[in-house]
Design a protein around this motif. Structure first.
Motif, PDB file in Angstrom:
ATOM      1  N   GLU A 208       0.822  -1.416   0.107  1.00  0.00           N
ATOM      2  CA  GLU A 208      -0.103   0.137  -0.221  1.00  0.00           C
ATOM      3  C   GLU A 208       0.838   1.227  -0.034  1.00  0.00           C
ATOM      4  O   GLU A 208       2.065   1.342   0.555  1.00  0.00           O
ATOM      5  N   TYR A 209       0.553   2.266  -0.654  1.00  0.00           N
ATOM      6  CA  TYR A 209       1.192   3.681  -0.802  1.00  0.00           C
ATOM      7  C   TYR A 209       0.396   4.672  -0.908  1.00  0.00           C
ATOM      8  O   TYR A 209      -0.801   4.697  -1.363  1.00  0.00           O
ATOM      9  N   VAL A 210       0.707   5.667  -0.249  1.00  0.00           N
ATOM     10  CA  VAL A 210       0.114   6.979  -0.251  1.00  0.00           C
ATOM     11  C   VAL A 210       0.882   7.760  -1.323  1.00  0.00           C
ATOM     12  O   VAL A 210       2.162   7.622  -1.394  1.00  0.00           O
ATOM     13  N   TRP A 211       0.119   8.372  -2.160  1.00  0.00           N
ATOM     14  CA  TRP A 211       0.537   9.302  -3.410  1.00  0.00           C
ATOM     15  C   TRP A 211       0.350  10.458  -3.484  1.00  0.00           C
ATOM     16  O   TRP A 211      -0.985  10.986  -2.972  1.00  0.00           O
ATOM     17  N   PHE A 212       1.011  11.349  -4.306  1.00  0.00           N
ATOM     18  CA  PHE A 212       0.543  12.504  -4.638  1.00  0.00           C
ATOM     19  C   PHE A 212       1.108  13.077  -5.906  1.00  0.00           C
ATOM     20  O   PHE A 212       2.247  12.822  -6.460  1.00  0.00           O
ATOM     21  N   ILE A 213       0.233  14.048  -6.443  1.00  0.00           N
ATOM     22  CA  ILE A 213       0.677  14.795  -7.772  1.00  0.00           C
ATOM     23  C   ILE A 213       0.757  16.307  -7.180  1.00  0.00           C
ATOM     24  O   ILE A 213      -0.388  16.771  -6.741  1.00  0.00           O
ATOM     25  N   GLN A 214       1.844  16.945  -7.409  1.00  0.00           N
ATOM     26  CA  GLN A 214       1.936  18.399  -7.324  1.00  0.00           C
ATOM     27  C   GLN A 214       2.091  18.881  -8.641  1.00  0.00           C
ATOM     28  O   GLN A 214       2.943  18.698  -9.290  1.00  0.00           O
ATOM     29  N   TYR A 215       1.076  20.413  -8.768  1.00  0.00           N
ATOM     30  CA  TYR A 215       1.203  20.955  -9.822  1.00  0.00           C
ATOM     31  C   TYR A 215       0.935  22.299  -9.862  1.00  0.00           C
ATOM     32  O   TYR A 215       0.146  22.864  -8.766  1.00  0.00           O
ATOM     33  N   ASP A 216       1.614  23.225 -10.614  1.00  0.00           N
ATOM     34  CA  ASP A 216       1.626  24.420 -10.654  1.00  0.00           C
ATOM     35  C   ASP A 216       0.428  24.889 -11.501  1.00  0.00           C
ATOM     36  O   ASP A 216       0.284  24.600 -12.852  1.00  0.00           O
ATOM     37  N   ILE A 217      -0.842  25.485 -10.831  1.00  0.00           N
ATOM     38  CA  ILE A 217      -2.000  25.948 -11.437  1.00  0.00           C
ATOM     39  C   ILE A 217      -1.838  26.619 -12.517  1.00  0.00           C
ATOM     40  O   ILE A 217      -2.756  26.709 -13.453  1.00  0.00           O
TER      41      ILE A 217
END
Length: 376
Positions: A208-217
């Motif tokens: 199991e993994y917690v994941w994220f995508i960060q992006y400049d709006i």
């Protein structure tokens, strides 16, 4: 002395447990039935040490996964930095909340209480009124109701937050297509030419993994609410990323994913007014690039509880609390903003100069000493 805590999340529960152990009467009011929203996060071992003070010796520790390395890669998987980490752990929010609920007297938790306003007498608050009509009287009132704190608004008015420039898509999933050498590693894939990154961290559950995508709006944004639309948008963002990103997104249930607006506000001139005090994100909010929010909430709770138990004058206790915490908070706010600017303008940094999550070891004691590190 009776303390009324408004907000039954991590900060509020931790404070309540500490006060209860010190034989101070405390009631926690929480607006939801069981506040278990959120996925997982990094927590420094400083906070684990504090949590261990709450339990009896025979109780197990809160479930956590040790994270012993950080790997920074480009979207194609080319690794540009690899660092050994110590003192960092991944914890699921539901595990931590359930752990804390187990340690606090159930009769003193009042659920379904959405804060409405305070009742005053001679400029001091005498009671908190909730939208369900219930009223809780007390001597001290603690706002532990998060970044959008209604207690803070009632006491300080509207606090101006920084503009949202970076959004974060967050999820947790089971994925069996990840190599075993990732099982204790915080992996981050960062674009070199624009503000776009993908990361994943293993939780204490198998595969199991917690994941994220960060992006400049300013590059792109998603305004929909449909889970399928969010999945398509996420895949579009990571179209040029490595196979790990594709495996995570294909395994994820987007019904439980959400978009987090990353914002903060300047250091408040005080964390209290009269007999109302704020802790956790209600008192101070740094951008999530620092990974310090949960650790800071737990440290807030311990330090405030200690000061209240050692000082009959609550004004003195509140001032000591603020004096102890303000330098760290100010550093975290500045650091979060610096990291955000670095993220939005990645071409300004060489690969060797990119800032990575790192924290110096702090000696653990009954109350943390003044030599405190910046947490990233």
């Amino acid at each position: 002395m009776k303390v009324v805590v408004i907000g039954g999340g991590i900060a509020g529960l931790t404070l309540g447990i500490f006060l209860n152990k010190k034989n101070i009467e405390v009631v926690i009011s929480e607006r939801t039935l069981i506040p278990t929203n959120g996925h997982a996060f990094l927590m420094h071992s400083d906070a684990i040490v504090v949590l261990n003070e709450l339990k009896i010796a025979s109780d197990p520790e809160v479930k956590h996964k040790s994270i012993n390395s950080f790997s920074l890669k480009r979207p194609d998987g080319d690794e540009i930095k690899h660092l050994k980490l110590s003192n960092w752990n991944c914890i699921k929010r539901v595990d931590l909340i359930n752990y804390l609920y187990h340690l606090f007297p159930k009769k003193n938790i009042k659920l379904g209480r959405d804060f409405s306003h305070f009742i005053y007498e001679n400029d001091n608050v005498t009671a908190a009124v909730f939208k369900n009509g219930e009223i809780e009287y007390g001597d001290i009132f603690v706002g532990a109701d998060g970044g959008n704190s209604m207690v803070r608004r009632a006491v300080f008015g509207t606090v101006e937050t920084t503009p949202v420039e970076v959004l974060e898509i967050v999820g947790v999933c089971k994925c069996t297509d990840i190599e075993t050498n990732y099982f204790n590693t915080f992996n981050k894939f960062q674009h070199k030419g624009k503000g776009l990154a993908f990361g994943f961290i293993p939780t204490c559950e198998e595969n199991e993994y917690v994941w994220f995508i960060q992006y400049d709006i300013s590059i792109t944004d998603y305004n929909g609410t449909n889970p399928d639309g969010l999945k398509l948008f996420s895949k579009h963002l990571l179209a040029d990323f490595s196979s790990e990103a594709k495996a995570i997104l294909d395994s994820n249930n987007f019904e439980t994913s959400y978009i987090w607006k990353t914002r903060d506000f300047d250091l408040l001139p005080s964390f209290h007014k009269k007999n109302v005090v704020l802790i956790g994100d209600a008192a101070h909010q740094a951008l999530p690039f620092t990974s310090a929010g949960t650790t800071n909430a737990i440290l807030d709770a311990k330090i405030l509880a200690t000061n209240l138990s050692e000082n009959s004058d609550f004004e003195k206790a509140f001032n000591l609390f603020y004096d102890y915490r303000k330098d760290d908070v100010l550093q975290h706010i500045k650091l979060g903003r610096d990291l955000k600017n670095e993220f939005i303008n990645p071409s300004n940094k060489s690969d060797a100069d990119i800032t990575v999550p790192l924290i110096k070891k702090r000696e653990a004691g009954s109350v943390p000493k003044k030599s405190k590190p910046i947490q990233v």
